[in-house]
Motif scaffolding. Structure first.
Motif, mmCIF file in Angstrom:
data_model
loop_
_atom_site.group_PDB
_atom_site.id
_atom_site.type_symbol
_atom_site.label_atom_id
_atom_site.label_comp_id
_atom_site.label_asym_id
_atom_site.label_seq_id
_atom_site.Cartn_x
_atom_site.Cartn_y
_atom_site.Cartn_z
ATOM 1 N N GLU A 197 40.550 44.120 51.973
ATOM 2 C CA GLU A 197 40.361 45.575 51.889
ATOM 3 C C GLU A 197 41.084 46.329 52.985
ATOM 4 O O GLU A 197 41.563 47.436 52.765
ATOM 5 C CB GLU A 197 38.867 45.906 51.898
ATOM 6 N N GLU A 198 41.172 45.743 54.186
ATOM 7 C CA GLU A 198 41.812 46.487 55.275
ATOM 8 C C GLU A 198 43.260 46.045 55.484
ATOM 9 O O GLU A 198 44.174 46.837 55.381
ATOM 10 C CB GLU A 198 40.996 46.330 56.563
ATOM 11 N N TYR A 199 43.459 44.767 55.752
ATOM 12 C CA TYR A 199 44.827 44.309 56.017
ATOM 13 C C TYR A 199 45.732 44.512 54.793
ATOM 14 O O TYR A 199 46.817 45.061 54.908
ATOM 15 C CB TYR A 199 44.835 42.837 56.420
ATOM 16 N N ALA A 200 45.266 44.043 53.643
ATOM 17 C CA ALA A 200 46.118 44.086 52.447
ATOM 18 C C ALA A 200 45.950 45.376 51.647
ATOM 19 O O ALA A 200 46.475 45.491 50.544
ATOM 20 C CB ALA A 200 45.840 42.873 51.567
ATOM 21 N N GLY A 201 45.205 46.330 52.211
ATOM 22 C CA GLY A 201 45.135 47.665 51.598
ATOM 23 C C GLY A 201 44.195 47.794 50.420
ATOM 24 O O GLY A 201 44.190 48.824 49.747
ATOM 25 N N GLY A 202 43.425 46.755 50.136
ATOM 26 C CA GLY A 202 42.484 46.826 49.025
ATOM 27 C C GLY A 202 43.109 46.451 47.695
ATOM 28 O O GLY A 202 44.306 46.170 47.604
ATOM 29 N N MET A 203 42.280 46.474 46.668
ATOM 30 C CA MET A 203 42.737 46.080 45.338
ATOM 31 C C MET A 203 43.616 47.162 44.724
ATOM 32 O O MET A 203 43.504 48.339 45.064
ATOM 33 C CB MET A 203 41.538 45.821 44.422
ATOM 34 N N LEU A 204 44.460 46.768 43.811
ATOM 35 C CA LEU A 204 45.246 47.735 43.053
ATOM 36 C C LEU A 204 44.270 48.667 42.320
ATOM 37 O O LEU A 204 43.152 48.264 41.988
ATOM 38 C CB LEU A 204 46.136 47.002 42.036
ATOM 39 N N PRO A 205 44.687 49.919 42.061
ATOM 40 C CA PRO A 205 43.781 50.884 41.437
ATOM 41 C C PRO A 205 43.166 50.328 40.147
ATOM 42 O O PRO A 205 43.875 49.761 39.307
ATOM 43 C CB PRO A 205 44.691 52.074 41.129
ATOM 44 N N GLY A 206 41.874 50.473 40.035
ATOM 45 C CA GLY A 206 41.192 50.071 38.816
ATOM 46 C C GLY A 206 40.924 48.583 38.688
ATOM 47 O O GLY A 206 40.355 48.143 37.685
ATOM 48 N N ARG A 207 41.316 47.804 39.672
ATOM 49 C CA ARG A 207 41.092 46.357 39.579
ATOM 50 C C ARG A 207 39.913 45.953 40.470
ATOM 51 O O ARG A 207 39.687 46.555 41.511
ATOM 52 C CB ARG A 207 42.325 45.574 40.037
ATOM 53 N N THR A 208 39.230 44.921 40.043
ATOM 54 C CA THR A 208 38.168 44.356 40.886
ATOM 55 C C THR A 208 38.449 42.871 41.077
ATOM 56 O O THR A 208 39.192 42.257 40.312
ATOM 57 C CB THR A 208 36.779 44.518 40.228
ATOM 58 N N VAL A 209 37.853 42.310 42.127
ATOM 59 C CA VAL A 209 38.061 40.900 42.438
ATOM 60 C C VAL A 209 37.321 40.040 41.428
ATOM 61 O O VAL A 209 36.130 40.230 41.182
ATOM 62 C CB VAL A 209 37.563 40.564 43.861
ATOM 63 N N LYS A 210 38.050 39.112 40.830
ATOM 64 C CA LYS A 210 37.415 38.159 39.913
ATOM 65 C C LYS A 210 37.155 36.839 40.653
ATOM 66 O O LYS A 210 36.121 36.212 40.490
ATOM 67 C CB LYS A 210 38.336 37.904 38.730
ATOM 68 N N ALA A 211 38.121 36.429 41.450
ATOM 69 C CA ALA A 211 37.989 35.223 42.264
ATOM 70 C C ALA A 211 39.136 35.230 43.270
ATOM 71 O O ALA A 211 40.126 35.927 43.088
ATOM 72 C CB ALA A 211 38.051 33.970 41.401
ATOM 73 N N VAL A 212 38.968 34.448 44.333
ATOM 74 C CA VAL A 212 40.012 34.368 45.350
ATOM 75 C C VAL A 212 40.311 32.903 45.642
ATOM 76 O O VAL A 212 39.398 32.088 45.791
ATOM 77 C CB VAL A 212 39.584 35.071 46.664
#
Lengths: 155, 430
Positions: free
Chosen positions: B266-281
């Protein structure tokens, strides 16, 4: 066998404590000038390295960057790793296949292009990305296929 | 965002890849200090005290690895593993392409510490620019008296050479790397003996990752207490994480270990692309199991990530969003291992082929429910039954995807195709 290869072999051997380590550097150097490693070249390398032909072939065939078939002037590696796949590398591959009229793994009839897939090329921040003659380009989206093919590429 | 840059501190300095610019930015000062103020054993002790662990993936304590070298008078080798090819990982490429002198300086310090008289950089074949940059940097270092005989007027001498691989992921495994460096096929060796005892040309050898070695200059400059002031007791210091996938700013980020995964995304990589949520990492390269959205607060240190069921690995963090088909993603990763299996062991060679085949037919809608058990069965017959870690590595994402996303696999069978409309590039059958 090209006359200069003997000197190249000697230079490579001088660089390492054991001559065997010169094999891959020598094959890299010859491939850079010849484009690929033909059966005849493999026999020449074996002679220069004083190794069995079968041994040289076994090494050359292990590594994906040693071409055992003639390749085009421009070798395009499309990264199909997961990070690139998520950003459309498969569609890019299809677009390039369509433009070039060949399938992955093939070379155009005029010998201008070879199209290959590559496993993760360690440039996921540029996804989807390609290498043209091992030079990085990215991101290259499927709609950029035409532009990629029209670019001048340093050898 | 707390951007503490050490290994990446010079990324914005124009021309840092040239020795004059590197020197003007305190380059090679750590080497001077190491040669002047430290005996080799004192440097080994310092690295042990710092708690630095191998950054290639295994996380083995570097100082301990160095300590395994036998004192038997044989000449020693230091080999730098620059064969970065773990999907999702791209930190070493930046380190060698953008700031090659930092690596060269680290190599000289590490070689001095381990009393190695010859060092090799095994550079991934695909890294053409990387190899060019390294070769140029090595030449500059020779010309400036940092390499060769009697470095900086001391009685320490070192030869450093750059060796290009030619396309084989397996050569990132240290014993396969040594085989390749000896001009052979990159098949892993039986261990023991470990490289420390019988490595390159049978001699005592240290094999370290690029990022690991790049820690040496700042470590000498700032001391081990600086290192242990970051991270945790068992995972001190810094790690470069390569973030890719559905984030706004994919890239390399240098984090103090134990930084939460959520902060990285969320901070270093600027967060998810608009409208996307994390499914898995996938937190540590393609070989490690998935972390789920409810595990985003996991601190990124070796122990915490293991506790959460995965591994920090190489730090290649691939963020999968809600539009990703888990069957397709898994198929793609398992195919990678099929391509890169060296073929020496049957379970890995045949198993990765078989699993890819089954996963692709499920994705294409030709799978059956029994295929899910078949996948688990093949995976079980690979796990722990191969010579090197590649076989096991092919299972990390697969097994955890079957556990967390079984419903998605079942939906592919029931719907005779991908419910998400994902399409795979048919790599096997054309």
């Amino acid at each position: 066998m090209k006359p200069e290869w003997k000197a190249w072999a000697q230079e490579a051997k001088n660089e390492f404590p054991r001559a065997n380590s010169a094999l891959m550097p020598l094959m890299h150097r010859i491939q850079l000038s010849e484009g690929w490693l033909s059966n005849e070249t493999i026999r020449d390398v074996a002679e220069l390295m004083e190794l069995p032909v079968q041994y040289v072939e076994s090494v050359a065939s292990f590594y994906s960057l040693f071409h055992r078939q003639a390749v085009g002037k421009r070798v395009i590696h499309v990264c199909v790793g997961l990070s690139c796949a998520l950003k459309g590398s498969d569609e890019l591959m299809h677009a390039l296949e369509e433009r070039l009229g060949i399938k992955e793994g093939q070379t155009t009839e005029d010998g201008a292009y070879t199209l290959l897939e590559a496993e993760c090329l360690a440039a996921c921040d540029k996804a989807p990305m390609v290498q043209v003659n091992l030079r990085y380009e990215g991101p290259v989206r499927p709609e950029d296929a035409e532009r990629l093919l029209s670019e001048e590429v340093p050898s | 965002m707390s951007a503490q840059h050490y290994l990446l501190r010079n990324r914005d300095v124009e021309g840092i890849d040239r020795i004059e610019v590197y020197e003007a930015n305190r380059g090679y000062a750590a080497l001077r200090q190491a040669l002047k103020d430290y005996q080799p054993d004192e440097l080994v002790a310092m690295v042990k005290k710092s708690g630095l662990r191998g950054r290639g993936g295994a996380g083995f304590p570097t100082g301990m690895k160095w300590g395994f070298l036998p004192n038997d008078g044989r000449s020693r080798y230091l080999v730098v593993n620059s064969d970065e090819a773990e999907p999702g990982t791209f930190k070493d490429r930046e380190l060698i392409e953008e700031n090659p002198h930092q690596l060269v300086e680290g190599i000289i310090i590490s070689s001095y510490a381990t009393r190695a008289s010859e060092a090799y950089i095994y550079c991934r074949g695909e890294f053409l620019r990387g190899a060019e940059q390294l070769k140029r940097a090595v030449k500059e270092a020779y010309d400036h008296g940092y390499l060769g005989k009697n470095i900086l007027g001391t009685d320490y001498s070192l030869e450093l050479k750059v060796y290009r691989g030619a396309g084989a992921y397996i050569c990132g495994e240290e014993s396969a790397l040594l085989e390749s460096l000896e001009g052979k096929r990159g098949n892993p060796r039986l261990k023991p003996p470990f490289p420390a005892v019988a490595g390159l040309y049978g001699g005592p050898t240290v094999v370290n990752n690029v990022e690991t070695i790049c820690n040496l200059p700042p470590l000498v400059t700032y001391g081990p207490e600086w290192y242990t002031s970051m991270g945790t007791e068992k995972s001190p210091g810094l790690k470069i994480m390569s973030v890719s996938g559905a984030v706004k700013r994919p890239g390399n980020y240098e984090i103090p270990l134990a930084t939460p995964l959520r902060t990285l995304i969320e901070e270093y990589a600027g967060g998810m692309l608009p409208g996307r949520t994390v499914k898995a990492v996938i937190p540590g390269g393609s070989s490690v199991p998935l972390l789920m959205p409810d595990q985003l607060d996991t601190p990124l240190d070796y122990e915490s990530v293991v506790k959460a069921g995965s591994m920090l690995g190489s730090g290649g963090c691939i963020v999968l969003d809600d539009r990703v088909c888990m069957v397709g993603a898994t198929a793609r990763l398992v195919k990678f291992y099929r391509e890169e299996s060296c073929g020496k062991c049957t379970p890995c060679r045949e198993g990765t082929y078989w699993m890819t085949d089954v996963l692709e037919r499920i994705e294409y809608g030709q799978g059956q429910l029994s295929d899910l058990d078949l996948l688990a069965d093949v995976a079980d017959n690979i796990a722990g039954k191969c010579f090197c870690p590649l076989g096991d590595a092919s299972l990390g994402v697969l097994v955890s995807a079957l556990k967390h996303f079984r419903h998605e696999f079942e939906a592919h069978v029931a719907d005779h195709g991908c419910p998400m409309g994902a399409r795979l590039y048919d790599t096997v059958n054309h």
